[in-house]
Every structure is written in C-alpha cells, then in structure tokens.
Design an enzyme around this catalytic site. Structure first.
Site, PDB file in Angstrom:
ATOM      1  N   CYS A  61       0.830  -1.210   0.000  1.00 42.24           N
ATOM      2  CA  CYS A  61       0.000   0.000   0.000  1.00 42.24           C
ATOM      3  C   CYS A  61       0.863   1.258   0.000  1.00 42.24           C
ATOM      4  O   CYS A  61       0.518   2.268  -0.633  1.00 42.24           O
ATOM      5  CB  CYS A  61      -0.923   0.007   1.212  1.00 42.24           C
ATOM      6  SG  CYS A  61      -2.008  -1.421   1.310  1.00 42.24           S
ATOM      7  N   ASP A  69     -20.032  11.555 -13.501  1.00 41.19           N
ATOM      8  CA  ASP A  69     -21.422  11.930 -13.230  1.00 41.19           C
ATOM      9  C   ASP A  69     -21.998  11.071 -12.104  1.00 41.19           C
ATOM     10  O   ASP A  69     -23.161  10.676 -12.141  1.00 41.19           O
ATOM     11  CB  ASP A  69     -22.282  11.804 -14.496  1.00 41.19           C
ATOM     12  CG  ASP A  69     -21.823  12.755 -15.590  1.00 41.19           C
ATOM     13  OD1 ASP A  69     -21.342  13.853 -15.269  1.00 41.19           O
ATOM     14  OD2 ASP A  69     -21.931  12.388 -16.782  1.00 41.19           O
TER      15      ASP A  69
END
Length: 221
Positions: free
Chosen positions: A45, A135
């Site tokens: 990570c 969107d």
C-alpha cells in the site's frame, strides 16, 4: 450491494484526511477514481499510494479527482502519509489527495473486503478496489487481492480510453495506447462511419468474410 457498471455511487458522508464531506458534493460532475487499500502501514500500500501521488498531476490534466479508502482512522492515515512521502521521495506536507477513513459496513456494502486476507483481529481487510466514476456513476471497476499491487499507468490508460470512447463512436482494442488505431463500433454503418471519421477506416479481411473489424486513426489525435 456490490456496485455494477452504471450504478450511482452512494452519497456517503466521509471522514477524510482533508475534512468531512458528502461524497457527491466532493465529486460534483467530475471524473474520479476511488481506490481502496487493505491497511495503513503496510508495504504494498505504501508503494501504491506513493505511485498515485507521483502521477497526481497526470490525473489532474485528465480532469480526474483522486481519493483513497481504507477502514483505518484519519489519525492513522495522517501518520502513515509521512512514511509514504518519505519512502517515495515526495515533498512533505503536500499530499495531493484525501484518504477516507471508511467503515467496515461501507467496505462490505461496496464489495471491497478480501476474504482471504485478515487483520490481527481475524477480520477481512479491504481489497484493492478501483472505481472509476463520472457523473457519480460507475464507469469501470477493477478488483485486486490484497497481495497484488496495481499498475498506475494502466489506470491512466483506461481513463483515457473511457474519455475517448464516451466522446467518439469508437472502441479501443487490446493494449491500446493514445494515438493507436481505434475500432469503429459495430452499430455504425459504413456510410455513417465515412462521415464520422474523415481520416477513413480500414476493414479487416477475415475467414468469415464478416466486416466487423474496422480500424480508424485515433480521432482525438
């Protein structure tokens, strides 16, 4: 509630390293990538979030907002960011995107948990999910196990493909890169394709004699 393509992303209220906000307010009408990681202070990570930070300007040029996610706390994220910056040679104090301090329920609802990797308490950790949004809707998702790091160049490539294919009536073939030839989508008839693609197109000759592979120069070039 695993998300499917076209679904609207839930409007969660998120605690992040850049404050608290409703996700839809932060997102607006922009493109965005939300990517999860298994846990703070873990090796893979640390490389991933650093790699994304290094290419944050490339995503910004494409109009893409970035946001990380795990079920660690904000204070844990803030401490870990210092390690990310140091290990990846980043400028300190200027981390370019927020990291969400999510809940286990949110992660479960979004289909993020990796059943094969558990934390010290024996609970599943967050997998390496990628949600590309526009969107407020899911346009692309990728799911990696906790043990496999992501390729950030591939995330940039797929965003460029998505943006091109939403604007132009083309598809992108395997291993496509910006500037490579694109494919005319099958629903476009030849007469219409001649008008849409002034640079022309070529039709592959196939044993089936079906004219379903038509290549045209990248219309954005």
């Amino acid at each position: 509630m695993s998300l499917k393509l076209g679904d609207t992303f839930p409007n969660y209220k998120f605690q992040t390293t850049q404050g608290e906000f409703n996700f839809h307010d932060w997102l607006g009408d922009s493109w965005a990538i939300l990517f999860s990681h298994p846990a703070d202070y873990t090796p893979v990570c640390t490389t991933e979030l650093g790699a994304v930070a290094k290419q944050a300007e490339d995503f910004k040029k494409l109009g893409v907002k970035l946001i990380g996610y795990s079920i660690d706390t904000v204070s844990s994220h803030e401490g870990w960011i210092k390690d990310i910056e140091h290990y990846n040679g980043l400028a300190c104090g200027k981390f370019p995107y927020p990291i969400i301090a999510g809940s286990r329920k949110q992660a479960a609802d979004l289909g993020m948990l990796d059943p094969d990797e558990v934390d010290k308490a024996g609970l599943p950790v967050t997998a390496r999910c990628v949600f590309v949004l526009k969107d407020k809707k899911l346009k692309l998702s990728l799911l990696y196990p906790a043990t496999t790091g992501r390729n950030i160049a591939e995330l940039l490539r797929v965003v460029k493909s998505l943006q091109l294919t939403m604007e132009k009536k083309v598809a992108t073939p395997a291993n496509w890169q910006p500037g490579d030839k694109c494919m005319v989508i099958p629903s476009i008839k030849d007469d219409e394709a001649k008008k849409l693609f002034p640079k022309g197109f070529e039709t592959a000759k196939l044993p089936s004699e079906k004219a379903y592979i038509r290549l045209t120069p990248d219309p954005s070039s």
